[in-house]
Write a protein that holds these residues in place. Structure first.
Motif, PDB file in Angstrom:
ATOM      1  N   TYR A   1       7.699   1.749  10.550  1.00 48.71           N
ATOM      2  CA  TYR A   1       6.241   2.253  10.750  1.00 48.71           C
ATOM      3  C   TYR A   1       5.727   2.447  12.154  1.00 48.71           C
TER       4      TYR A   1
ATOM      5  N   CYS B   1       1.004  -7.204   3.886  1.00 53.30           N
ATOM      6  CA  CYS B   1       1.227  -6.288   4.829  1.00 53.30           C
ATOM      7  C   CYS B   1       2.761  -5.544   4.715  1.00 53.30           C
TER       8      CYS B   1
ATOM      9  N   PHE C   1       3.306  -1.668   3.984  1.00 56.85           N
ATOM     10  CA  PHE C   1       4.260  -0.766   4.975  1.00 56.85           C
ATOM     11  C   PHE C   1       5.380  -0.112   4.075  1.00 56.85           C
ATOM     12  N   LYS C   2       5.959  -0.833   3.188  1.00 57.18           N
ATOM     13  CA  LYS C   2       6.803  -0.279   2.201  1.00 57.18           C
ATOM     14  C   LYS C   2       6.510   1.215   1.656  1.00 57.18           C
TER      15      LYS C   2
ATOM     16  N   ARG D   1       4.798   3.387   3.237  1.00 59.47           N
ATOM     17  CA  ARG D   1       4.270   4.214   4.364  1.00 59.47           C
ATOM     18  C   ARG D   1       5.004   5.725   4.136  1.00 59.47           C
TER      19      ARG D   1
ATOM     20  N   PRO E   1      -1.132   6.982   7.646  1.00 57.15           N
ATOM     21  CA  PRO E   1      -1.484   5.840   8.508  1.00 57.15           C
ATOM     22  C   PRO E   1      -2.975   5.640   8.116  1.00 57.15           C
TER      23      PRO E   1
ATOM     24  N   MET F   1      -3.606   3.948   4.906  1.00 59.79           N
ATOM     25  CA  MET F   1      -3.194   2.508   4.954  1.00 59.79           C
ATOM     26  C   MET F   1      -3.908   1.485   5.395  1.00 59.79           C
TER      27      MET F   1
END
Length: 295
Positions: free
Chosen positions: A38, A116, A120-121, A123, A128, A131
């Protein structure tokens, strides 16, 4: 071009379907690859990065979901519940109350870190900017659990796609290297290539060009998603800044108290106004930058 953006050819089954695109970074001198980390709003491009696509059916059949991370999140929340139960059942001055607070904090930290990792998986299907809200929600117990529950399908799909495509990418790189080495040896030996080998070389060249074109289309889509996400993040940040500014103005005008920075530094009305002004300038600059990058 639209078919590469809306529907892609699955790298596993070869059918044109809705797919999750996963980006990889090749390891120099090796057949192995790593999933692109990421990189936030910067959208860093790594040398030689490439993407593969996995449809829902293939990822569900051959991929693996992040069960360990989900279990860690549940353990964290169980610890928080247990710590709260301890604190509620003892006197505030009891030593067990301190133990309960420690258990609550430990559980919150575990759930935050594991949560978290799960966000992030996802993404590869989120910008962004999008997220930001689930990450922000994770800092608040149980609100973060709700955010993860809403994102569960997307998280699992991205994780399964990354796992199955990593193996596919390494197998493909190994096969490509062996083909290139075989042709290079044949050319170096001075032996003329047969008609079939010449056709194979031409087909190989076309495959590489098609893969590069598809990667370019996917990269354009990714850049567009990042730009939209940055705009969303900037707009949300401006709204939060305005709300905080209005609340602070109400506090100072009523004389009820004062605003603090990091809960420790007392701000005068002028200092608070300066902080809000800096935040607004920062948010507007981010919004303008997102608009420019979108052109």
């Amino acid at each position: 071009m639209a078919k590469y953006i809306n529907n892609r050819f699955c790298s596993i089954c070869g059918r044109e379907k809705e797919c999750t695109t996963v980006w990889f970074i090749p390891q120099a001198g090796k057949d192995t690859v790593t999933v692109k980390p990421y990189t936030g709003v910067r959208d860093v491009t790594y040398p030689g990065e490439f993407c593969l696509h996995a449809c829902e059916d293939c990822s569900r059949e051959k991929g693996t979901s992040p069960k360990g991370n989900w279990i860690a999140v549940l353990i964290g929340y169980l610890l928080m519940i247990g710590g709260i139960a301890i604190c509620a059942g003892v006197h505030p001055s009891s030593t067990l109350n301190g133990l309960g607070i420690f258990v609550v904090f430990t559980g919150w930290l575990i759930s935050l870190i594991a949560g978290c990792v799960l966000v992030f998986k996802a993404r590869f299907e989120l910008s962004p900017g999008r997220m930001f809200l689930p990450i922000f929600a994770l800092f608040f117990p149980f609100l973060g659990l709700l955010a993860l529950a809403v994102m569960a399908k997307k998280i699992n799909r991205c994780a399964r796609s990354a796992s199955v495509l990593k193996a596919e990418a390494e197998t493909g790189r190994r096969a490509e290297r062996e083909k290139d080495e075989a042709l290079a040896k044949r050319i170096e030996s001075g032996m003329p290539l047969t008609e079939e080998e010449q056709k194979a070389m031409a087909a190989r060249k076309q495959e590489k060009e098609a893969a590069e074109q598809q990667a370019a289309y996917a990269r354009e889509e990714q850049a567009e998603r990042v730009s939209k996400g940055n705009m969303t993040h900037a707009v949300i940040s401006i709204i939060f800044t305005v709300i905080i500014g209005l609340y602070g103005a109400s506090v100072y005008s009523s004389g009820r108290g004062y605003m603090t920075l990091f809960r420790t530094i007392e701000l005068s009305p002028g200092g608070f106004a300066a902080v809000i002004a800096v935040l607004i300038v920062w948010d507007v600059a981010a919004l303008v930058s997102a608009f420019k990058n979108r052109k």
